[in-house]
Design a protein around this motif. Structure first.
Motif, PDB file in Angstrom:
ATOM      1  N   CYS A  94       0.804  -1.223   0.000  1.00  0.00           N
ATOM      2  CA  CYS A  94       0.000   0.000   0.000  1.00  0.00           C
ATOM      3  C   CYS A  94       0.835   1.270   0.000  1.00  0.00           C
ATOM      4  O   CYS A  94       0.304   2.370   0.215  1.00  0.00           O
ATOM      5  CB  CYS A  94      -0.964  -0.019   1.193  1.00  0.00           C
ATOM      6  SG  CYS A  94      -2.154  -1.379   1.068  1.00  0.00           S
ATOM      7  N   SER A  96       2.642   4.466  -1.399  1.00  0.00           N
ATOM      8  CA  SER A  96       2.153   5.353  -2.468  1.00  0.00           C
ATOM      9  C   SER A  96       2.955   5.243  -3.758  1.00  0.00           C
ATOM     10  O   SER A  96       2.416   5.477  -4.838  1.00  0.00           O
ATOM     11  CB  SER A  96       2.131   6.796  -1.971  1.00  0.00           C
ATOM     12  OG  SER A  96       3.442   7.202  -1.622  1.00  0.00           O
ATOM     13  N   GLU A  97       4.213   4.904  -3.675  1.00  0.00           N
ATOM     14  CA  GLU A  97       5.048   4.823  -4.878  1.00  0.00           C
ATOM     15  C   GLU A  97       5.082   3.419  -5.485  1.00  0.00           C
ATOM     16  O   GLU A  97       5.617   3.223  -6.568  1.00  0.00           O
ATOM     17  CB  GLU A  97       6.478   5.275  -4.566  1.00  0.00           C
ATOM     18  CG  GLU A  97       6.573   6.723  -4.120  1.00  0.00           C
ATOM     19  CD  GLU A  97       6.028   7.687  -5.179  1.00  0.00           C
ATOM     20  OE1 GLU A  97       6.365   7.534  -6.363  1.00  0.00           O
ATOM     21  OE2 GLU A  97       5.241   8.572  -4.798  1.00  0.00           O
ATOM     22  N   ARG A 100       0.201  -1.224  -7.343  1.00  0.00           N
ATOM     23  CA  ARG A 100      -0.912  -1.808  -6.587  1.00  0.00           C
ATOM     24  C   ARG A 100      -1.035  -3.286  -6.933  1.00  0.00           C
ATOM     25  O   ARG A 100      -0.901  -3.683  -8.085  1.00  0.00           O
ATOM     26  CB  ARG A 100      -2.238  -1.124  -6.923  1.00  0.00           C
ATOM     27  CG  ARG A 100      -2.367   0.252  -6.344  1.00  0.00           C
ATOM     28  CD  ARG A 100      -2.430   0.143  -4.838  1.00  0.00           C
ATOM     29  NE  ARG A 100      -2.391   1.470  -4.265  1.00  0.00           N
ATOM     30  CZ  ARG A 100      -2.911   1.764  -3.130  1.00  0.00           C
ATOM     31  NH1 ARG A 100      -3.527   0.863  -2.409  1.00  0.00           N
ATOM     32  NH2 ARG A 100      -2.812   2.978  -2.664  1.00  0.00           N
TER      33      ARG A 100
END
Length: 170
Positions: A94, A96-97, A100
């Motif tokens: 999870c 941010s960079e 997914r």
């Protein structure tokens, strides 16, 4: 002609057999009902757990585990404790960079088994899809899983999880 004693023995044997038959039938239906209830409960929890995983809902995700949770991964090794698990998911899956990851179950592969005086075991196969920024989602690998669920204090919590036999997909 049957004597009164033989007639009485026959009657008692018949009554006994009918009682046993009714008892076994009731017990069988009760076990089936209990198994069905367990399956429904664990499958519902499994669905909710993976939904929180796929959406990075960390507040919900952490509610599925006990504090001394252990996660065994054939590629990543052992992760001990809820704190380490949450840190790994928050900064990895999870982050941010990071790309997914979405997990999807292989239909028909999931099985739930009762674990006497403890809870349940769920096993199955799943697929992992990756979405990188600006790219379409792609299937990357398949794997097997086994989760141990404990029923304690009227709550279901996951105590152990195994993710193994990761294979790249074609």
């Amino acid at each position: 002609m049957l004597s009164k004693i033989n007639l009485r023995k026959t009657f008692l044997c018949t009554l006994l057999l009918l009682t046993i038959e009714v008892s076994l039938h009731a017990q069988s239906n009760s076990n089936h009902s209990t198994t069905e209830t367990l399956n429904n409960t664990i499958l519902k929890l499994d669905n909710e757990f993976w939904k929180s995983y796929n959406t990075c809902d960390m507040d919900t995700f952490k509610t599925f585990f006990i504090e001394d949770f252990e996660f065994y991964h054939d590629k990543g090794g052992l992760t001990s404790g809820l704190t380490q698990m949450m840190k790994m998911v928050e900064t990895g899956l999870c982050g941010s960079e990071n790309p997914r990851v979405r997990r999807a179950v292989v239909k028909g592969s999931v099985h739930v088994y009762p674990l006497h005086n403890y809870g349940a075991i769920i096993t199955g196969e799943h697929l992992f899809y990756v979405t990188e920024k600006g790219k379409k989602e792609r299937l990357t690998e398949s794997a097997k899983f086994t989760h141990i669920w404990q029923y304690k204090n009227e709550q279901w919590k996951m105590t152990r999880a195994l993710s193994y036999d990761h294979q790249p997909t074609l």
